[in-house]
Motif scaffolding. Structure first.
Motif, PDB file in Angstrom:
ATOM      1  N   THR A 160       0.195 -10.062   3.162  1.00  0.00           N
ATOM      2  CA  THR A 160       0.758  -8.895   2.485  1.00  0.00           C
ATOM      3  C   THR A 160      -0.062  -7.651   2.783  1.00  0.00           C
ATOM      4  OG1 THR A 160       1.579 -10.316   0.714  1.00  0.00           O
ATOM      5  CG2 THR A 160       1.451  -7.955   0.250  1.00  0.00           C
ATOM      6  N   PHE A 161      -1.363  -7.774   2.727  1.00  0.00           N
ATOM      7  CA  PHE A 161      -2.250  -6.649   3.035  1.00  0.00           C
ATOM      8  C   PHE A 161      -2.049  -6.195   4.480  1.00  0.00           C
ATOM      9  CE2 PHE A 161      -6.305  -5.069   4.697  1.00  0.00           C
ATOM     10  CZ  PHE A 161      -6.473  -3.965   3.877  1.00  0.00           C
ATOM     11  N   LEU A 162      -1.962  -7.139   5.390  1.00  0.00           N
ATOM     12  CA  LEU A 162      -1.758  -6.809   6.792  1.00  0.00           C
ATOM     13  C   LEU A 162      -0.417  -6.103   7.001  1.00  0.00           C
ATOM     14  CD1 LEU A 162      -2.836  -7.046   9.676  1.00  0.00           C
ATOM     15  CD2 LEU A 162      -1.673  -9.241   9.843  1.00  0.00           C
ATOM     16  N   LEU A 163       0.616  -6.559   6.334  1.00  0.00           N
ATOM     17  CA  LEU A 163       1.928  -5.931   6.432  1.00  0.00           C
ATOM     18  C   LEU A 163       1.885  -4.488   5.921  1.00  0.00           C
ATOM     19  CD1 LEU A 163       4.970  -6.208   7.040  1.00  0.00           C
ATOM     20  CD2 LEU A 163       5.232  -6.957   4.670  1.00  0.00           C
ATOM     21  N   VAL A 164       1.222  -4.268   4.820  1.00  0.00           N
ATOM     22  CA  VAL A 164       1.104  -2.913   4.257  1.00  0.00           C
ATOM     23  C   VAL A 164       0.332  -2.003   5.208  1.00  0.00           C
ATOM     24  CG1 VAL A 164       0.079  -1.564   2.379  1.00  0.00           C
ATOM     25  CG2 VAL A 164       1.379  -3.639   1.875  1.00  0.00           C
ATOM     26  N   VAL A 165      -0.723  -2.499   5.792  1.00  0.00           N
ATOM     27  CA  VAL A 165      -1.523  -1.702   6.728  1.00  0.00           C
ATOM     28  C   VAL A 165      -0.691  -1.349   7.964  1.00  0.00           C
ATOM     29  CG1 VAL A 165      -3.525  -1.756   8.272  1.00  0.00           C
ATOM     30  CG2 VAL A 165      -3.750  -2.535   5.918  1.00  0.00           C
ATOM     31  N   VAL A 166       0.019  -2.323   8.502  1.00  0.00           N
ATOM     32  CA  VAL A 166       0.845  -2.066   9.686  1.00  0.00           C
ATOM     33  C   VAL A 166       1.926  -1.038   9.370  1.00  0.00           C
ATOM     34  CG1 VAL A 166       2.522  -3.110  11.258  1.00  0.00           C
ATOM     35  CG2 VAL A 166       0.350  -4.260  10.809  1.00  0.00           C
ATOM     36  N   LEU A 167       2.585  -1.170   8.234  1.00  0.00           N
ATOM     37  CA  LEU A 167       3.608  -0.196   7.839  1.00  0.00           C
ATOM     38  C   LEU A 167       3.010   1.196   7.625  1.00  0.00           C
ATOM     39  CD1 LEU A 167       5.880  -2.247   5.418  1.00  0.00           C
ATOM     40  CD2 LEU A 167       6.443  -1.380   7.692  1.00  0.00           C
ATOM     41  N   ALA A 168       1.813   1.240   7.082  1.00  0.00           N
ATOM     42  CA  ALA A 168       1.153   2.534   6.851  1.00  0.00           C
ATOM     43  C   ALA A 168       0.814   3.225   8.166  1.00  0.00           C
ATOM     44  CB  ALA A 168      -0.099   2.336   6.010  1.00  0.00           C
ATOM     45  N   ILE A 169       0.613   2.470   9.206  1.00  0.00           N
ATOM     46  CA  ILE A 169       0.300   3.050  10.514  1.00  0.00           C
ATOM     47  C   ILE A 169       1.579   3.360  11.287  1.00  0.00           C
ATOM     48  CG2 ILE A 169      -0.743   2.574  12.761  1.00  0.00           C
ATOM     49  CD1 ILE A 169      -2.873   0.949  11.225  1.00  0.00           C
TER      50      ILE A 169
END
Length: 54
Positions: free
Chosen positions: A9-18
């Motif tokens: 979930t954290f990785l998904l949020v980071v990727v979306l934020a970028i």
């Protein structure tokens, strides 16, 4: 298992934020690349729009 879900979930949020700002940047940049009208063409188009409403 819960730690894996949290990390994903954290990785998904980071990727979306970028990725999201980059996609928006490309969309906005491409928006202005349409053909532009000369001033006379724009005035004629504006007159046609107002003439149609009468």
């Amino acid at each position: 298992m819960a730690l894996l879900v949290t990390n994903l979930t954290f990785l998904l949020v980071v990727v979306l934020a970028i990725v999201a700002p980059l996609v928006l940047y490309v969309l906005v940049r491409n928006e202005g690349q349409e053909e532009t009208m000369s001033r006379e063409e724009a005035e004629r188009a504006a007159r046609r729009d107002t003439d149609d409403r009468r």
